[in-house]
Design a protein around this motif. Structure first.
Motif, mmCIF file in Angstrom:
data_model
loop_
_atom_site.group_PDB
_atom_site.id
_atom_site.type_symbol
_atom_site.label_atom_id
_atom_site.label_comp_id
_atom_site.label_asym_id
_atom_site.label_seq_id
_atom_site.Cartn_x
_atom_site.Cartn_y
_atom_site.Cartn_z
ATOM 1 N N GLU A 130 -2.541 3.173 0.388
ATOM 2 C CA GLU A 130 -3.696 2.294 0.380
ATOM 3 C C GLU A 130 -4.481 2.454 -0.919
ATOM 4 O OE1 GLU A 130 -7.650 1.155 3.082
ATOM 5 O OE2 GLU A 130 -6.473 2.960 3.534
ATOM 6 N N ARG A 132 -5.442 -0.728 -3.208
ATOM 7 C CA ARG A 132 -6.823 -1.085 -3.506
ATOM 8 C C ARG A 132 -7.124 -0.986 -4.998
ATOM 9 N NH1 ARG A 132 -10.285 -1.558 0.757
ATOM 10 N NH2 ARG A 132 -11.490 -2.707 -0.807
ATOM 11 N N VAL A 192 -14.929 2.806 -2.686
ATOM 12 C CA VAL A 192 -13.910 2.140 -1.879
ATOM 13 C C VAL A 192 -13.156 3.208 -1.077
ATOM 14 C CG1 VAL A 192 -11.907 0.614 -1.896
ATOM 15 C CG2 VAL A 192 -13.684 0.359 -3.651
#
Length: 695
Positions: A504, A508, A497
């Motif tokens: 971020e 995530r 990912v």
């Protein structure tokens, strides 16, 4: 890479203790650099009884010192009494051959250990100590730690030597200097011998936190000079004379050789704390004793060679058969392999039991014991439980463990002090197998026991040929040899990912744990572990745990910051992290469920022993596996990554691995070019001096 291990930034290891602020004044944290220095500062020198109790059941140093260790202590006393000068230690030739090891005294019988760790009684700070701290400008909340470190006469000790404040965990040299200036006034100066002694001890303690058992004298001198000590060499001699530092020579002995030989192979002078040096000497002597005994007692002969061969013939794999044959002929055996290879020492233990021997397998963690049970060892123990007497076969009348064969898995997690206690608890003739994955992170405490045993080539080494299965196993196997390559993962066993910034990365990560992994992989959030590089920073464990708690178990934190249902990391001793869940709290303390075992942490220990555990570091995760792992690599972690860190973190997921990737090419460079952070130790050379390399 610098040759000075003290100048390379944060230490590699992480003891697993809960994070804490600086003892004297809270300061900023550099993301990715909070490792053992912060982790173990909150614990100081304290060890639970289950880690430090020797055969006598007492806390502190091992009950049995080796002959070499006693000689070292005698040498220190000789300096103190004036019989010898400290300088003489720098040029003393070592005997050409080591003297024969005297008969090992029988260990004192050990009383039954209590079910709970024995904690030392707290020393209440006196009003006099509070006054001294105030006069030096130190915060009053430091008084309890100072009293616990320096004892009931702490006030007098600080008046006599203000730099003794540096012995308190978390205090930095600049803070100790400021304290000394406030107390001494114009008399305070950088060349004060008390300052030099304190700095020498502090630097060696920091080195121990980073995993070193000794340091080269040149590295230590350079650090003292960098901290404005006018005569570093004199400072080292003074520390040796005081008995707080021991000195060793490695390399050619001073004798008549031509100049070219001396220039090609110079001797190294190594300095170390007495506790680390004595433990390492004791461990080397103990391992040599087991190796030369070859596991045989003529008065009570064990199984015949043909019996061992018959057991090997029925082993479940060729590697297991090879291990059984090695144990049949040697008292000390090393075995290396990945997760699937754990079945091989399990098969060896079963074979030994089938031959009528008292055999046992010990793991580093409770989860390691669970995995041993899955491999067929139903009575597996943990190393800490075995030493504490809570688990395993108990002890003989002479205090040694009632065992003929002991297999220690997760051997890379053994530090020299724990390993020395364990080996000294084994009787002559006991067979010892050290088994583990040499690619994982080394121990939280000082030393690299398993790596040094392998490197010494002084005992048989069985390398497993059983690979770890699946895409995760394939990926991790490549990392172990320095290759990071893409693997086929048709069932989404491995997912990458990409992220652009730490914010971020946190977002995530929460999304993966709470939604994506449960939905796509079928692994619930409580069986998914987040692993990151450190505690501080915008994507460290603190930030990730706060975000995960808000999503998975929101609450006011009414029990000292915790709520029922919170996932926690319980740290009963440095280097041991036990995953758990908060159940409740009352006057007795915080009640945890740790794998089905109820643990009550006293109120005054909660801040030191418990932290939220949705996210941990790779050092804390070593020895434990979960159904799924989410490894977070924020951009600020790029400079701290090593192959061993990546290998350890990526191998924690049994079914699934997600990598929240924000370090670009730094990940591939770390895997290919940075195997592990170096540690300076003596165990390899000590073993090579006592045992001939195995063929």
């Amino acid at each position: 890479m610098s040759n000075n291990p003290l100048a390379d930034g944060a230490p590699e290891t992480e003891a697993g203790a809960p994070p804490r602020g600086d003892a004297a004044s809270p300061g900023g944290e550099h993301p990715g650099e909070e490792h053992a220095r912060e982790e173990r500062a909150g614990q100081g020198a304290e060890r639970d009884a289950e880690q430090t109790a020797g055969p006598s059941g007492e806390q502190g140093e091992p009950a049995q010192r080796s002959a070499v260790a006693e000689a070292l202590a005698a040498a220190v006393r000789a300096v103190e009494s004036g019989e010898r000068s400290a300088a003489s230690f720098f040029n003393e030739p070592r005997p050409a051959a080591r003297p024969a090891r005297p008969a090992r005294p029988a260990p004192v019988p050990r009383p039954a250990a209590a079910a709970a760790p024995v904690r030392p009684a707290a020393i209440a700070p006196t009003a006099e100590l509070t006054e001294v701290l105030a006069a030096g400008g130190a915060p009053q909340q430091l008084a309890g730690q100072v009293a616990g470190t320096l004892g009931e006469h702490a006030a007098d000790a600080l008046r006599e030597d203000p730099w003794r404040l540096l012995a308190v965990p978390g205090v930095r040299p600049d803070q100790a200097d400021g304290f000394a200036r406030a107390l001494l006034g114009p008399e305070c100066g950088p060349g004060d011998e008390r300052r030099a002694r304190a700095l020498t001890g502090w630097l060696l303690e920091q080195a121990a936190l980073a995993g070193h058992t000794v340091l080269e004298s040149s590295a230590l001198s350079a650090e003292l000079a960098r901290r404005s000590v006018p005569d570093p060499e004199e400072a080292l001699h003074d520390a040796i004379a005081e008995g707080s530092v021991l000195v060793f020579r490695e390399g050619p002995e001073p004798e008549e050789t031509d100049e070219e030989e001396e220039a090609a192979e110079p001797a190294r002078l190594l300095l170390g704390l007495d506790r680390c040096a004595m433990a390492e000497e004791s461990l080397a002597d103990g391992l040599a004793r087991l190796a030369t005994a070859a596991g045989r007692d003529e008065a009570e002969p064990g199984p015949a060679a043909s019996d061992w061969e018959a057991a090997a013939a029925t082993a479940p794999s060729p590697s297991a058969a090879e291990l059984i044959r090695a144990v049949a002929r040697a008292g000390l055996v090393a075995h290396s392999g990945g997760e699937a290879a754990r079945a091989e020492p399990a098969a060896m233990v079963a074979a030994a039991e089938g031959l009528g021997l008292r055999a046992c397998a010990a793991a580093h963690t409770e989860d390691g014991r669970r995995r041993l049970a899955e491999a067929g060892v139903t009575d597996a123990v943990t190393v800490a439980g075995l030493l504490a007497g809570r688990e395993g076969p108990g002890r003989e009348e002479d205090g040694t463990l009632a065992l003929d064969v002991l297999a220690v898995l997760d051997a890379p997690q053994l530090d020299v002090e724990t390993a020395a206690l364990l080996v000294e608890s084994l009787a002559d003739g006991t067979r010892l197998v050290l088994s583990g994955d040499p690619a994982v992170l080394w121990s939280a405490g000082p030393g690299r026991v398993f790596a040094d045993v392998l490197a010494s080539r002084t005992c048989p080494v069985v390398v497993s040929r059983t690979p770890d299965p699946g895409p995760v196993g394939e990926l991790v196997s490549g990392i172990g040899v320095g290759e990071l390559h893409q693997v086929d993962a048709p069932g989404k066993e491995v997912v990458i990912v990409p992220v652009r910034d730490p914010g971020e990365a946190v977002h995530r990560t929460v999304q993966l744990v709470a939604d994506s992994v449960p939905r796509a992989i079928g692994v619930p959030a409580d069986r998914t572990q987040v692993i990151t590089v450190g505690h501080g920073g915008p994507a460290g464990t603190r930030a990730l745990n706060a975000a995960l708690k808000e999503r998975l178990n929101p609450g006011p934190g009414r029990f000292g910051g915790f709520d029922p249902g919170d996932r926690v990391a319980h740290v009963p001793a440095p280097g041991r992290m036990v995953p758990g869940t908060v159940v409740s709290a009352d006057a007795e303390g915080l009640r945890l469920d740790c794998g089905g075992t109820t643990v009550v942490v006293p109120p005054d220990r909660v801040a030191q022993e418990v932290r939220h555990g949705w996210a941990v570091t790779a050092h804390q995760a070593a020895g434990t596996r979960w159904a799924a792992a989410v490894v977070v690599l924020p951009g600020d972690a790029a400079q701290t990554l090593t192959r061993s860190w990546v290998y350890t973190a990526f191998s924690r997921g049994e079914q699934h691995l997600s990598v929240v990737h924000g370090v670009d090419q730094a990940l591939a460079r770390a895997v290919a070019e940075v195997p592990a952070k170096e540690r300076t130790t003596r165990l390899r050379s000590l073993l090579e001096a006592q045992l001939r390399p195995a063929g």
